[in-house]
Structures are given as C-alpha cells and as structure tokens.
Design an enzyme around this catalytic site. Structure first.
Site, mmCIF file in Angstrom:
data_model
loop_
_atom_site.group_PDB
_atom_site.id
_atom_site.type_symbol
_atom_site.label_atom_id
_atom_site.label_comp_id
_atom_site.label_asym_id
_atom_site.label_seq_id
_atom_site.Cartn_x
_atom_site.Cartn_y
_atom_site.Cartn_z
ATOM 1 N N SER A 7 -33.021 24.187 8.262
ATOM 2 C CA SER A 7 -32.958 22.678 7.961
ATOM 3 C C SER A 7 -31.484 22.037 7.750
ATOM 4 O O SER A 7 -30.614 22.276 8.729
ATOM 5 C CB SER A 7 -33.846 22.169 6.947
ATOM 6 O OG SER A 7 -34.192 20.973 6.824
ATOM 7 N N ASP A 37 -42.610 21.944 14.392
ATOM 8 C CA ASP A 37 -41.846 21.339 13.330
ATOM 9 C C ASP A 37 -42.099 19.729 13.234
ATOM 10 O O ASP A 37 -41.731 19.137 14.357
ATOM 11 C CB ASP A 37 -40.294 21.635 13.503
ATOM 12 C CG ASP A 37 -39.428 21.293 12.471
ATOM 13 O OD1 ASP A 37 -39.767 20.405 11.711
ATOM 14 O OD2 ASP A 37 -38.287 21.685 12.774
ATOM 15 N N HIS A 96 -41.998 23.660 10.374
ATOM 16 C CA HIS A 96 -40.579 23.484 9.764
ATOM 17 C C HIS A 96 -39.877 24.632 8.873
ATOM 18 O O HIS A 96 -38.959 25.215 9.249
ATOM 19 C CB HIS A 96 -40.072 22.257 9.113
ATOM 20 C CG HIS A 96 -38.602 21.935 8.971
ATOM 21 N ND1 HIS A 96 -37.713 21.928 9.791
ATOM 22 C CD2 HIS A 96 -37.987 21.681 7.774
ATOM 23 C CE1 HIS A 96 -36.307 21.549 9.293
ATOM 24 N NE2 HIS A 96 -36.754 21.359 8.033
#
Length: 269
Positions: A80, A174, A208
């Site tokens: 991330s 995601d 994600h």
C-alpha cells in the site's frame, strides 16, 4: 546460522505504527529484516502530511552497515503506501538491490515527499468519486487522479532512476486503488528508459491487503486518511490462495537478487 544474512526493510501502509509480524515471519527464512515505522509511532509525526526521504536513507545506511546484513545491497518490501515509499527509496537512494511491492502505487500518494531539493507532491484526489456499496461502506477505488495527466504527472515517482529489480504483486480486485494500472505503467516507464522489465504477478479475486499466508482476509476497515471505513476488495478463497503464492514468490525474489540463488531456492511455509 551466524550470518550475515540478506537484509530487507519492511514497510506497511497508512495505518501507521509499527507492524512487525511480517518482518518476524520473513526473518524465519534467513533474512535480516527491519520493520520501519514512518508515522504514528513514538516520536515520529502523528499525521501523514510530509515525509523526508532522509529518514528512510538513515534506515538504509543502518542496514548496509549492520554486521548481520550481507551486502552489497538490501531489499525493500512495501504494501500500500509503504509500496510507493519503497519505490521512492529505490529511485533516490543508493544501496537498493531488489524492491517488492504489494499493491503499491507508482505515484506519490497522501503526503508531500521531500529529498534534499526535490519535492514530489501527492497525487490529486476527488472525494466526489467515492462510491458507497450495499453495506454502506465507502469504495475509494476511483478517488485518485490519473498520474499520467496534467499536473498530476508531477506525482509520478521517477522509478527509472532506480538501480534495482522490481517485483509487483497485484490483487486484481483491489478496491483501495488501481494497483494493476500502477504496475503496468511502472513497467512501461522502466522499459522506456532501457531498464529491465519488472516481474508483475496478478491475482484475480485478490483484494488490497495481501498478507502472509493464512492471515484472515481484511474485507473492510477504517482508513485513517479517508476518515471512514472503506472496502479493500477480495474474494475469500482467491485471496487466501494469493497470500500463499505471493509469500513464496516474494521470498524467491529476494533469495535470487540478494543472495544470487535461483528463484527455486528452498522455501517452507
């Protein structure tokens, strides 16, 4: 063994603090790993407004000089926001040999980045593009602007300057941002500058938060920058399988580029 071992710096995302579990798990497989906090921990800034790359450079130099770290370079692992910080480190700092990104961005996101006389602004956002799903949870996948257009191009990190190999781990479901788009555009830019094509591994149905194997899938949680719960995406079975496979690929990538071992190096779950 007594070492020295190949070194890796491990970065998490906008949750801040100091998650150490992934670093601990990697250390079981023959790596010296530094879990690096960058905000929301002890004397570090409480909010994500501005980052100075000199702080991360200090961590790289610490690892390169450590007696338990096998040189000549180290690896970076980021998920991330930690992913784009790793790309920035690889682009501007010396001593990086291999960079693995889990659903990272090739544009600087969320905070201003500074290094010496260089400033990279964060990618623009448009909150009007937030959608709300059937459960009433925010879906922010379309919120970020395109880093290929207009002034937002200033946020694209110059990864073509990096002297390392890249691995992009991509969850194709995601919902935090468009990870596959970022990986493809990063690959295009590297190749346009004569650099080697990065390894991109895409997982259909993965969201994600691709964590180490057997961690439960995080379907939604509080996003500190958005200020409300958001959906992260992912279908449980596909996500679980992606976590198992990605963990093996990340280890193999670091074995190969930090130890000079073939990607089929022995690995155990």
């Amino acid at each position: 063994g007594n070492g020295p071992f190949p070194g890796i710096i491990d970065l998490y995302g906008t949750g801040g603090g100091l998650p150490e579990y992934r670093a601990c798990l990697l250390a079981n497989y023959g790596f010296s790993v530094l879990a690096l906090a960058f905000y929301g921990y002890e004397d570090l800034p409480k909010e994500m407004k501005e980052f100075c790359l000199e702080y991360f450079e200090e961590a790289v130099n610490y690892m390169l000089q450590h007696t338990q770290v096998k040189g000549p370079g180290i690896g970076l692992l980021g998920i991330s926001k930690g992913g784009d910080l790793c790309i920035s480190m690889a682009s501007f700092l010396k001593g990086i040999t291999a960079t693995a990104l889990i659903n990272g961005s090739v544009a600087n996101v969320g905070a201003v980045l500074r290094y010496k006389d260089i400033t990279i602004p964060p990618l623009g956002v448009n909150a009007k593009r937030i959608k709300v799903n059937k459960s009433g949870i925010a879906d922010i996948v379309d919120v970020l602007n395109n880093p290929l257009e207009g002034p937002d191009r200033q946020s694209f990190i110059p990864l073509e300057n990096a002297e390392c190999r890249f691995l992009f781990i991509v969850g194709q479901d995601d919902h935090n941002w468009k990870s596959e788009f970022f990986a493809v555009e990063g690959s295009k830019r590297l190749q346009a500058h004569g650099k080697e094509k990065p390894e991109i591994v895409c997982y259909p149905g993965a969201g994600h938060y691709i964590e180490p194997p057997f961690f439960p899938m995080c379907a939604a949680s509080m996003h500190l920058l958005v200020g409300k719960p958001v959906v992260w995406g992912g279908e449980p079975k596909a996500h679980c399988e992606a976590q198992i496979d990605a963990w093996q690929r990340i280890q193999a990538f670091f074995y190969k580029h930090l130890m000079g071992e073939p990607s089929g190096a022995p690995s155990k779950l």
